[in-house]
Scaffold this motif. Structure first.
Motif, PDB file in Angstrom:
ATOM      1  N   GLN A   1      46.043  48.195  59.053  1.00 32.41           N
ATOM      2  CA  GLN A   1      45.605  46.841  58.874  1.00 32.41           C
ATOM      3  C   GLN A   1      44.920  46.430  60.193  1.00 32.41           C
ATOM      4  O   GLN A   1      44.418  45.113  60.134  1.00 32.41           O
ATOM      5  CB  GLN A   1      46.785  45.712  58.822  1.00 32.41           C
ATOM      6  CG  GLN A   1      47.551  45.908  57.709  1.00 32.41           C
ATOM      7  CD  GLN A   1      48.613  44.828  57.963  1.00 32.41           C
ATOM      8  OE1 GLN A   1      49.976  45.274  57.849  1.00 32.41           O
ATOM      9  NE2 GLN A   1      48.494  43.264  57.971  1.00 32.41           N
TER      10      GLN A   1
ATOM     11  N   ILE B   1      51.630  43.258  66.427  1.00 33.70           N
ATOM     12  CA  ILE B   1      52.334  44.105  65.535  1.00 33.70           C
ATOM     13  C   ILE B   1      53.844  43.804  65.594  1.00 33.70           C
ATOM     14  O   ILE B   1      54.571  43.783  64.907  1.00 33.70           O
ATOM     15  CB  ILE B   1      52.126  45.544  65.944  1.00 33.70           C
ATOM     16  CG1 ILE B   1      50.580  45.881  65.565  1.00 33.70           C
ATOM     17  CG2 ILE B   1      53.085  46.671  65.467  1.00 33.70           C
ATOM     18  CD1 ILE B   1      50.117  47.169  66.394  1.00 33.70           C
TER      19      ILE B   1
ATOM     20  N   CYS C   1      51.799  41.838  61.167  1.00 30.67           N
ATOM     21  CA  CYS C   1      51.371  42.665  60.094  1.00 30.67           C
ATOM     22  C   CYS C   1      52.316  42.524  58.823  1.00 30.67           C
ATOM     23  O   CYS C   1      52.249  43.014  57.802  1.00 30.67           O
ATOM     24  CB  CYS C   1      51.171  43.913  60.662  1.00 30.67           C
ATOM     25  SG  CYS C   1      49.634  44.013  61.689  1.00 30.67           S
ATOM     26  N   HIS C   2      53.797  42.653  59.210  1.00 26.31           N
ATOM     27  CA  HIS C   2      54.662  43.353  58.476  1.00 26.31           C
ATOM     28  C   HIS C   2      54.571  41.929  57.272  1.00 26.31           C
ATOM     29  O   HIS C   2      54.895  42.171  56.135  1.00 26.31           O
ATOM     30  CB  HIS C   2      55.904  43.000  58.916  1.00 26.31           C
ATOM     31  CG  HIS C   2      57.075  43.460  58.193  1.00 26.31           C
ATOM     32  ND1 HIS C   2      57.356  44.683  57.489  1.00 26.31           N
ATOM     33  CD2 HIS C   2      58.171  42.643  57.597  1.00 26.31           C
ATOM     34  CE1 HIS C   2      58.552  44.607  56.775  1.00 26.31           C
ATOM     35  NE2 HIS C   2      59.059  43.426  56.869  1.00 26.31           N
TER      36      HIS C   2
ATOM     37  N   PRO D   1      50.933  41.651  54.730  1.00 24.50           N
ATOM     38  CA  PRO D   1      50.600  43.246  54.780  1.00 24.50           C
ATOM     39  C   PRO D   1      48.861  43.463  54.309  1.00 24.50           C
ATOM     40  O   PRO D   1      48.513  44.409  54.297  1.00 24.50           O
ATOM     41  CB  PRO D   1      51.448  43.768  53.626  1.00 24.50           C
ATOM     42  CG  PRO D   1      51.811  42.805  52.846  1.00 24.50           C
ATOM     43  CD  PRO D   1      51.906  41.303  53.786  1.00 24.50           C
TER      44      PRO D   1
ATOM     45  N   TYR E   1      51.578  50.227  61.307  1.00 24.11           N
ATOM     46  CA  TYR E   1      50.588  48.678  60.827  1.00 24.11           C
ATOM     47  C   TYR E   1      49.314  49.101  61.518  1.00 24.11           C
ATOM     48  O   TYR E   1      48.346  48.530  60.845  1.00 24.11           O
ATOM     49  CB  TYR E   1      51.619  47.725  61.707  1.00 24.11           C
ATOM     50  CG  TYR E   1      52.923  47.387  60.883  1.00 24.11           C
ATOM     51  CD1 TYR E   1      52.758  47.021  59.715  1.00 24.11           C
ATOM     52  CD2 TYR E   1      54.252  47.729  61.490  1.00 24.11           C
ATOM     53  CE1 TYR E   1      54.024  46.773  59.135  1.00 24.11           C
ATOM     54  CE2 TYR E   1      55.256  47.528  61.011  1.00 24.11           C
ATOM     55  CZ  TYR E   1      55.172  46.943  59.821  1.00 24.11           C
ATOM     56  OH  TYR E   1      56.720  46.676  59.246  1.00 24.11           O
TER      57      TYR E   1
ATOM     58  N   ARG F   1      61.250  47.302  58.703  1.00 24.46           N
ATOM     59  CA  ARG F   1      60.068  47.685  59.394  1.00 24.46           C
ATOM     60  C   ARG F   1      59.472  48.938  59.634  1.00 24.46           C
ATOM     61  O   ARG F   1      60.349  50.012  59.750  1.00 24.46           O
ATOM     62  CB  ARG F   1      59.835  46.779  60.588  1.00 24.46           C
ATOM     63  CG  ARG F   1      59.850  45.263  60.522  1.00 24.46           C
ATOM     64  CD  ARG F   1      59.268  44.854  61.983  1.00 24.46           C
ATOM     65  NE  ARG F   1      59.675  43.371  62.092  1.00 24.46           N
ATOM     66  CZ  ARG F   1      59.391  42.438  63.020  1.00 24.46           C
ATOM     67  NH1 ARG F   1      58.551  43.172  64.116  1.00 24.46           N
ATOM     68  NH2 ARG F   1      59.498  41.176  63.188  1.00 24.46           N
TER      69      ARG F   1
END
Length: 401
Positions: free
Chosen positions: A320, A264, A269-270, A273, A316, A310
């Motif tokens: 995800q 994270i 994750c950013h 996505p 996140y 973010r």
């Protein structure tokens, strides 16, 4: 209305013990002693895996299901173990007996001792071993692809080879990737490093989840060698300290907290996505605090102001990531809040799993679900034991019959 007795159960963490001829039957005989194989260790009184010049775990060490004695006692050979540990037809029979519809499949020796394959055999031959294993697991799952879900190993020491293997195994029916977030322990960059971009991009494009199994990619060469020396039946008996086993094992499951934090906060994750991540054999109960703390520090440290593009860390996770649970009860009241981020597992046939053994609290996985989750709403129950896993791994429910 769905009840705890009739909901289909998906077990998202089980293991297949590698058959003794897995590599000898699939690799050229001209490679001779370089092929991983099983040998009888007279001093230990059991069969062990040999890779290169080192003896690794006993073939029965990961086959505790149904074994009448407490770990570290284990079957001395695969012939003494439950055939469901390594035979697909027997596995399906055991799933019926345990009340489980489908199982996600992980390896044993090639995962927990991956470093031995690499250091003893070299990158090229180790990659061939990974390919042979992935072929075997695809054949195992083909016995009933609706119920048996293979996850691929990767030759993680070679990014280009890993991407090729992902594409090849996706075509064979593999539905996810066994991976590690903290590869620095093996001298490789962690998952947030730009060098992993081809692997992460391929996984996202191929719709393959990244599955972080506890114990994979966490031992360096020195600790691996120390561990190998302690894996004989005699050594296990000599070091049996059940208090130490409990003291070390319980916090070990929570080590996934660091992996989740790295994924994270490292921006993985950013940047990806649509990519999903699973914390396997991790337990769940500590995750609410971890996420609450990450969010708090995200704000109070000034990171939120420095990275306005973010989202909060917990965002996140909910979007995800998945945590897995098997025996927990105290955290069940939190399941509703995390209902889209939880999946059920048994860890069959390992010693900490739910398979019947000398001290098992229930006769089957379904009985455990009935005991622990009876208070959940039908909607939440259906998600955490079936629907979340079905969506992630592309599973269908059983026929009405």
């Amino acid at each position: 209305m769905t009840t705890v007795r009739d909901v289909p159960i998906v077990d998202v963490d089980s293991h297949v013990a590698e058959p003794e001829d897995l590599w000898t039957a699939r690799m050229p005989a001209s490679l001779g002693d370089a092929i991983p194989k099983v040998v009888w260790d007279e001093s230990a009184g059991e069969s062990r895996w040999k890779v290169g010049d080192v003896l690794l775990s006993a073939v029965g060490e990961y086959c505790s299901a149904g074994w009448p004695e407490h770990f570290p006692s284990h079957p001395p050979t695969l012939a003494d173990a439950d055939p469901a540990c390594f035979d697909a037809k027997a596995r399906l029979e055991r799933l019926d007996q345990y009340g489980v519809w489908a199982q996600v499949l992980y390896p044993n020796v090639i995962a927990f001792d991956a470093h031995a394959f690499l250091t003893e055999l070299g990158p090229e031959l180790a990659t061939t071993c990974v390919e042979a294993y992935n072929d075997f697991l695809a054949e195992f799952a083909a016995t009933d692809p609706r119920r048996l879900v293979p996850l691929m190993m990767l030759p993680f020491w070679d990014v280009e080879a890993s991407v090729r293997e992902m594409e090849r195994c996706r075509a064979l029916g593999h539905r996810g990737v066994l991976f590690a977030a903290l590869f620095n322990r093996l001298g490789l960059p962690n998952i947030a490093d730009a060098s992993w971009a081809p692997v992460l991009s391929a996984a996202q494009d191929l719709e393959l989840s990244m599955n972080f199994h506890i114990g994979f990619g966490q031992r360096d060469k020195e600790s691996s060698e120390r561990a190998w020396a302690k894996l004989t039946k005699r050594a296990l008996a000599e070091r049996t300290d059940r208090l130490a086993f409990v003291r070390k094992s319980a916090p070990h499951f929570a080590s996934s907290a660091q992996a989740v934090s790295d994924v994270i906060m490292g921006g993985v994750c950013h940047r990806y996505p649509r990519l999903k991540f699973v914390s396997v054999e991790s337990g769940f109960g500590y995750f609410p605090y971890l996420l609450e703390n990450l969010d708090w520090l995200w704000l109070t440290s000034g990171a939120a102001a420095e990275y306005p593009e973010r989202d909060r860390p917990s965002t996140y996770f909910h979007r995800q990531m998945y945590a897995t649970f098997w025996h927990e009860r105290s955290s069940v009241p939190l399941f509703e809040e995390f209902q889209d981020s939880l999946m059920f597992e048994t860890d069959f046939p390992h010693e900490t799993g739910l398979a019947p053994g000398p001290s098992s609290p229930a006769s089957s996985a379904r009985e455990t679900v009935c005991q622990n989750l009876a208070g959940l709403s039908p909607e939440v129950l259906h998600k955490v034991v079936f629907a979340n896993a079905a969506s992630l791994y592309g599973l269908e429910p059983p026929d009405a019959s």
